[in-house]
Design an enzyme around this catalytic site. Structure first.
Site, PDB file in Angstrom:
ATOM      1  N   ASP A 119       2.160 -94.636 -34.786  1.00 28.62           N
ATOM      2  CA  ASP A 119       3.154 -93.340 -34.297  1.00 28.62           C
ATOM      3  C   ASP A 119       4.570 -93.766 -36.143  1.00 28.62           C
ATOM      4  O   ASP A 119       4.982 -93.037 -36.017  1.00 28.62           O
ATOM      5  CB  ASP A 119       3.753 -94.100 -33.139  1.00 28.62           C
ATOM      6  CG  ASP A 119       3.901 -94.083 -32.083  1.00 28.62           C
ATOM      7  OD1 ASP A 119       2.755 -93.030 -32.490  1.00 28.62           O
ATOM      8  OD2 ASP A 119       3.644 -94.507 -30.697  1.00 28.62           O
ATOM      9  N   ARG A 131      28.268-109.527 -36.170  1.00 26.65           N
ATOM     10  CA  ARG A 131      29.911-108.935 -35.499  1.00 26.65           C
ATOM     11  C   ARG A 131      29.421-107.255 -35.105  1.00 26.65           C
ATOM     12  O   ARG A 131      28.651-106.811 -35.417  1.00 26.65           O
ATOM     13  CB  ARG A 131      30.316-108.689 -36.529  1.00 26.65           C
ATOM     14  CG  ARG A 131      30.941-109.577 -37.458  1.00 26.65           C
ATOM     15  CD  ARG A 131      31.972-108.883 -38.405  1.00 26.65           C
ATOM     16  NE  ARG A 131      32.161-109.923 -39.305  1.00 26.65           N
ATOM     17  CZ  ARG A 131      33.708-110.855 -38.983  1.00 26.65           C
ATOM     18  NH1 ARG A 131      34.245-110.170 -37.765  1.00 26.65           N
ATOM     19  NH2 ARG A 131      33.588-112.231 -39.924  1.00 26.65           N
ATOM     20  N   THR A 180      10.420 -93.688 -24.562  1.00 34.28           N
ATOM     21  CA  THR A 180       8.886 -94.757 -24.736  1.00 34.28           C
ATOM     22  C   THR A 180       8.697 -95.190 -26.425  1.00 34.28           C
ATOM     23  O   THR A 180       8.056 -96.022 -26.366  1.00 34.28           O
ATOM     24  CB  THR A 180       7.480 -93.665 -24.611  1.00 34.28           C
ATOM     25  OG1 THR A 180       6.710 -92.967 -25.094  1.00 34.28           O
ATOM     26  CG2 THR A 180       7.522 -93.891 -23.294  1.00 34.28           C
ATOM     27  N   ALA A 194      14.173 -96.215 -27.588  1.00 32.56           N
ATOM     28  CA  ALA A 194      15.029 -96.552 -25.481  1.00 32.56           C
ATOM     29  C   ALA A 194      14.613 -97.165 -25.264  1.00 32.56           C
ATOM     30  O   ALA A 194      15.134 -98.050 -23.846  1.00 32.56           O
ATOM     31  CB  ALA A 194      15.279 -94.849 -25.588  1.00 32.56           C
ATOM     32  N   SER A 223      12.041 -99.696 -25.218  1.00 31.82           N
ATOM     33  CA  SER A 223      12.831-101.247 -25.234  1.00 31.82           C
ATOM     34  C   SER A 223      13.735-102.068 -25.343  1.00 31.82           C
ATOM     35  O   SER A 223      14.265-102.741 -24.858  1.00 31.82           O
ATOM     36  CB  SER A 223      12.039-101.796 -26.660  1.00 31.82           C
ATOM     37  OG  SER A 223      13.330-101.441 -27.837  1.00 31.82           O
TER      38      SER A 223
END
EC number: 2.7.1.23
Length: 333
Positions: A70, A156, A186, A189, A191
């Site tokens: 990918d 931070r 897939t 987002a 994960s």
């Protein structure tokens, strides 16, 4: 009339080099003129001159064939974005959600291409506008999978305010925020705990990363909506915006990012009419044993055969002779 295919691959991987030699021979034997693209100059965010530098030979091609995973397909999308030329992905990676064929199906893919036996599917992209402090004009970029705002300093958090359609929604501290297309649901987002959205759903997602808030749930909006994110002045550190893991821009406190549906979709050449559900089962090796009927059994068997074939192809590529496969005899002789 000569038909032309441009090949993009990951030249640093031995199995990709083997696949490249095979693909060139297969395409030439099928009557195609073949061009190679090995320039890995990534677009920088908002630098449209980079497109002109890297797109030589794209417009003259019928298809851009991508040999890789990918990540390589996302690199190739930089070449075809806005040109109307479709991508045909042959997966050499681990998952390959964007790919249409596996390594062992390269010969069949070329034959289908030669016979015009494919369809073209459009996938929506994001238009990403970044307004930096002290600048009046926004810098404009795009993404096929996602635009991710993350903290630039590991130690931070960043403080962000989120808005939808010009109205404020919430503010919180977090490690970042992913804004994605249905295609990207897939990827990053997913994960981060976001939902899987079928690619024919015209939607955008927003998924917070490790948010320190009671209300920081994934959001799904329609194609006419706009996400807005502001990096607040009280943020403990700066942020960075990355599109598809490749094009990035630094975000000091006070920066504003707006994400909406883009006008120039990416086009993908499709060989299979199988539903997206089957792709999920195959790519994630999902357990479907127990589902009633032959459909689930067939899907499980197909996934098992695909995994075995992929393993065999990798092993063959490591052999001294390059492991060039021969086309199977349809009569079994």
């Amino acid at each position: 009339m000569t038909r032309r295919v441009l090949i993009v691959t990951h030249g640093g991987r031995p199995e990709a080099v083997v696949a490249l030699h095979e693909a060139v021979k297969e395409l030439q034997d099928a009557g195609f003129e073949v061009g190679l693209h090995d320039d890995d100059l990534a677009e920088t965010f908002g630098d449209h001159m980079a497109q002109l530098r890297t797109r030589e030979g794209v417009a003259e091609s019928e298809v851009v064939m991508v040999l890789g995973g990918d990540g390589t397909i996302l690199r190739a999308a930089e070449l075809t974005h806005g040109t109307g030329v479709p991508l045909l992905g042959v997966n050499l990676g681990h998952v390959g959600f964007l790919a249409e064929a596996e390594r062992e199906g390269l010969h069949a893919a070329v034959q289908r291409l030669a016979a015009h036996d494919y369809v073209v599917e459009e996938r929506g992209v994001l238009e990403v506008r970044v307004t930096l402090p002290g600048e009046d004009e926004p810098r404009v970029g795009w993404a096929l999978n996602e635009a991710t705002v993350e903290k630039a300093s590991r130690e931070r958090m960043i403080e962000v305010a989120i808005g939808v359609d010009g109205r404020p929604l919430s503010s919180f501290g977090c490690d970042g925020v992913v804004m994605s297309t249905a295609t990207g649901s897939t990827a990053h987002a997913f994960s981060a705990g976001g939902p899987i959205v079928w690619p024919d759903v015209d939607a955008m997602l927003l998924v917070p990363l490790a948010a320190h808030a009671l209300f920081a749930r994934p959001l799904v909006v329609g194609p006419s909506s706009t996400f807005a994110l502001e990096l607040l002045q009280r943020s403990a550190g700066p942020g960075v915006l990355t599109c598809d893991g490749r094009r990035r821009i630094d975000l000091p406190a006070g920066s504003r990012v707006e994400v909406r549906r883009g006008d120039s979709p990416i086009r993908l050449a499709r060989l299979s009419t199988a539903p997206f559900t089957d792709r999920l089962v195959s790519k994630f090796s999902l357990p479907v044993v127990g589902w009633r009927g032959r459909v689930a059994e067939d899907a499980a068997e197909a996934a098992r055969v695909a995994r075995q074939a992929a393993t065999a192809a990798v092993d063959a590529a490591k052999r001294p002779d390059g492991g060039h496969p021969t086309a199977p005899d349809p009569k079994g002789e």
